[in-house]
Write a protein that holds these residues in place. Structure first.
Motif, short mmCIF file in Angstrom:
data_model
loop_
_atom_site.label_atom_id
_atom_site.label_comp_id
_atom_site.label_asym_id
_atom_site.label_seq_id
_atom_site.Cartn_x
_atom_site.Cartn_y
_atom_site.Cartn_z
N GLY A 33 0.83 -1.20 0.00
CA GLY A 33 0.00 0.00 0.00
C GLY A 33 0.86 1.24 0.00
N SER A 34 0.26 2.38 -0.30
CA SER A 34 1.02 3.62 -0.42
C SER A 34 1.47 4.14 0.93
CB SER A 34 0.19 4.67 -1.13
OG SER A 34 0.87 5.91 -1.16
N ARG A 35 0.55 4.28 1.88
CA ARG A 35 0.90 4.92 3.15
C ARG A 35 1.85 4.06 3.96
NH1 ARG A 35 0.69 10.21 4.43
NH2 ARG A 35 -0.75 10.15 2.66
N SER A 36 1.92 2.77 3.70
CA SER A 36 2.79 1.86 4.46
C SER A 36 4.12 1.60 3.77
CB SER A 36 2.08 0.53 4.68
OG SER A 36 1.72 -0.06 3.45
N GLN A 37 4.46 2.38 2.73
CA GLN A 37 5.65 2.07 1.95
C GLN A 37 6.94 2.16 2.76
OE1 GLN A 37 6.68 5.58 -0.94
NE2 GLN A 37 4.46 5.59 -0.65
N CYS A 82 0.08 -3.16 7.08
CA CYS A 82 -0.87 -2.79 6.04
C CYS A 82 -0.96 -1.28 5.93
CB CYS A 82 -2.25 -3.39 6.29
SG CYS A 82 -3.19 -2.59 7.60
N THR A 83 -1.61 -0.83 4.86
CA THR A 83 -1.81 0.60 4.63
C THR A 83 -3.08 1.06 5.33
OG1 THR A 83 -1.77 2.28 2.89
CG2 THR A 83 -3.12 0.33 2.49
N SER A 84 -3.46 2.29 5.09
CA SER A 84 -4.59 2.89 5.80
C SER A 84 -5.92 2.54 5.13
CB SER A 84 -4.42 4.40 5.87
OG SER A 84 -4.37 4.95 4.56
N THR A 109 -0.33 -0.75 11.51
CA THR A 109 -1.21 -0.15 10.52
C THR A 109 -0.75 1.27 10.21
OG1 THR A 109 -2.77 0.65 12.20
CG2 THR A 109 -3.14 -1.55 11.32
N ALA A 110 -0.36 1.52 8.98
CA ALA A 110 0.03 2.87 8.57
C ALA A 110 -1.21 3.76 8.50
CB ALA A 110 0.73 2.83 7.22
N GLN A 123 -8.78 7.80 1.42
CA GLN A 123 -8.34 6.57 2.10
C GLN A 123 -8.03 6.81 3.57
OE1 GLN A 123 -5.53 4.37 -0.31
NE2 GLN A 123 -5.15 2.85 1.29
#
Length: 562
Positions: A33-37, A82-84, A109-110, A123
């Motif tokens: 995911g983007s926010r968890s990169q 995981c991402t948000s 969790t980002a 998101q």
């Protein structure tokens, strides 16, 4: 390649994961995911350095249950990243199971930073607090800015999370921990290398209360009840005390000299179950109404060893204990003997009939022909549920792992299978059908290695299999575990046949809203995900499919009568 920019998010993510690994975490399960990169790239680096095993899953629910399976097997939490947004909500089923089963689990969790929450940003939802009712520890971490001391605070947070997840802090019961990790852009960048060697791991003094052992007198007529997660402790207690052992098939305690075969009938017997004065419970019993009735009886003194989640108290007066032991003294031979005689009389014979071997050696052609026919009849014996569970049990040994789904088959296995020391897992904290294949994959990943042979088998019904079909997908670059998914396919939810509704609802209503009849082509599903598929209809073919060493990922489909 352009020069990497400095990223407080990357630096904080690295320090957090680095400290978790130094504290004992060896598996990270990641959904991209983007926010968890920042977390994802830190995990990739740890994998390159040989410090973790990284597992990438596109479905967060599958990722959560894979991490749960790893924690079940190792007793050490896996970190799931995981991402948000909705990604976080998909971790809830695994977190619920971890809470109720006392399985360590780290949820990373980002999230968006606080200024983007509640303003309609993409998101973004309110992630802090989503797991508060379940988590042994939960926090909305600080948003990294690159300020002095930030790395040290991340390290302390990691150490604190591990202490709570493993039961070394807080209420002393392992379970899920939730770290909500907000990050601002830039979300990926250079990670400054620390000067010199890393210092000692951040130290969080354990704050869990001291565990005490309850010493039980031998006197009352006692049975040991072993539910899911009880393990060898239950067998050891029953052996030392000379008490009958009522062990569910998912307990990991169905072995030894005190095992009671046909325990459900024994508990209904007024001379046995009707005379129980005390029940000592380890694990989480869920599979029989007879055990539930015993533990609900206010006349029975129930002592339950804490295991995580809600404490057992079906009769309103159950006594919790951290651990139990029995006082010295003689065994009540009359009490134990009555149970053992019942057990010997009720042991099920599930083996296929043995061929007439002397007849095969006979000089009389008619005797030889009869013997050959008997041998072929044994091999061609059609499969029913009893033969299916018997074959899987017979093929599984201590170096293997067996995972039961919450299907009709686990109850058949519980009613019929004899004692055998086999490592068994099952998600019986809430007894849901979701996540069974993913949990088994996690168990396999944690239990196997170059010097650790064995197969992980998961036995489940067709609906539980289809519910978790996404867990069959593995990335191309990851090692394939040795897994057999054995599907008892009766084309719907026949478990409802054993419930009260079957006696009151019409056939039309049962079919429409309960059975969930299906005609899925499992062989095509297997091919799509790159698994072997074997459809077997006889005991001989099933035995061969279970014991063949060709292939690492195998689906064995067994058609069953409704």
């Amino acid at each position: 390649m352009p020069d990497a920019i400095a990223s407080p998010a990357s630096a904080a993510a690295w320090r957090l994961l680095d400290e978790l690994v130094r504290g004992g975490v060896s598996h990270v399960v990641l959904s991209p995911g983007s926010r968890s990169q920042a977390l994802a790239l830190a995990a990739a680096r740890l994998e390159r350095e040989g410090r973790i095993r990284l597992h990438v899953r596109i479905d967060e629910r599958v990722a959560g249950f894979t991490a749960l399976g790893i924690g079940r097997e190792l007793g050490v939490p896996a970190a799931v990243v995981c991402t948000s947004g909705t990604a976080v909500a998909n971790l809830l089923p695994a977190a619920l199971e971890a809470h109720h089963s006392g399985v360590p689990l780290l949820l990373l969790t980002a999230d968006r930073p606080p200024e983007l929450r509640g303003v309609g940003a993409n998101q973004t939802t309110r992630q802090p607090g989503l797991f508060d009712a379940l988590a042994r520890f939960a926090t909305d971490a600080e948003t990294p800015t690159g300020a002095d001391g930030e790395g040290e605070r991340m390290a302390r947070l990691a150490a604190l999370a591990l202490a709570h997840a493993t039961g070394r802090a807080g209420d002393a019961v392992p379970g899920p921990v939730h770290l909500n990790l907000p990050y601002r852009e830039p979300l990926a960048g250079a990670i400054a290398e620390p000067d010199g060697e890393p210092g000692p791991s951040a130290d969080v003094p354990p704050s869990a209360p001291a565990r005490t052992t309850t010493i039980l007198p031998r006197g009352p007529r006692t049975v040991v009840v072993a539910g899911e997660g009880a393990g060898a402790d239950a067998e050891h207690l029953a052996h030392e005390a000379g008490w009958p052992l009522v062990a569910e098939i998912v307990s990991g305690a169905r072995f030894g000299r005190r095992i009671i075969h046909g325990y459900r009938a024994a508990l209904r017997d007024p001379e046995l179950g009707g005379c129980v004065e005390r029940a000592v419970v380890l694990g989480h019993p869920t599979l029989s109404r007879e055990v539930a009735a015993l533990l609900s009886d206010p006349a029975v003194d129930v002592v339950a060893v804490r295991r995580g989640g809600e404490e057992l108290n079906l009769n309103g007066r159950t006594r919790p204990a951290d651990a139990v032991a029995v006082e010295d003294g003689p065994v009540d031979d009359a009490w134990l003997g009555a149970w053992m005689r019942f057990s010997h009389a009720h042991a099920a014979d599930l083996d296929a009939p043995a061929p007439d071997l002397p007849g095969l050696r006979s000089a009389d052609p008619h005797e030889r022909l009869d013997a050959v026919r008997a041998e072929l009849d044994a091999v061609r014996r059609p499969l029913d549920r009893a033969q299916l569970v018997s074959a899987v049990w017979a093929a599984t040994w201590p170096h293997d792992r067996l995972v039961f789904g919450s299907s009709r088959l686990v109850r058949v296995a519980d009613a019929l299978l004899p004692g055998k020391k086999v490592p068994v897992h099952a998600n019986r904290g809430l007894a849901g059908i979701d996540g069974t294949v993913a949990t088994a994959m996690g168990v396999a990943l944690a239990s196997q290695g170059p010097d650790r042979p064995g197969v992980t088998r998961v036995l489940l019904g067709d609906l539980a299999f289809l519910h978790d079909a996404g867990a069959l997908l593995l990335p191309d670059f990851e090692d394939e575990p040795r897994v057999q998914v054995i599907v008892g396919n009766d084309r719907g939810g026949t478990i409802f046949d054993g419930l009260e509704v079957a006696a009151t609802a019409s056939d039309e209503d049962m079919t429409r809203v309960l059975y969930t009849p299906q005609s899925a082509r499992i062989e095509q599903l297997a091919a799509a995900y790159g698994w072997e598929h074997h459809r077997v209809t006889t005991r001989g073919a099933l035995d061969q499919a279970l014991t063949s060493t060709v292939g690492r990922r195998r689906i064995i489909e067994v058609p069953l009568a409704r």
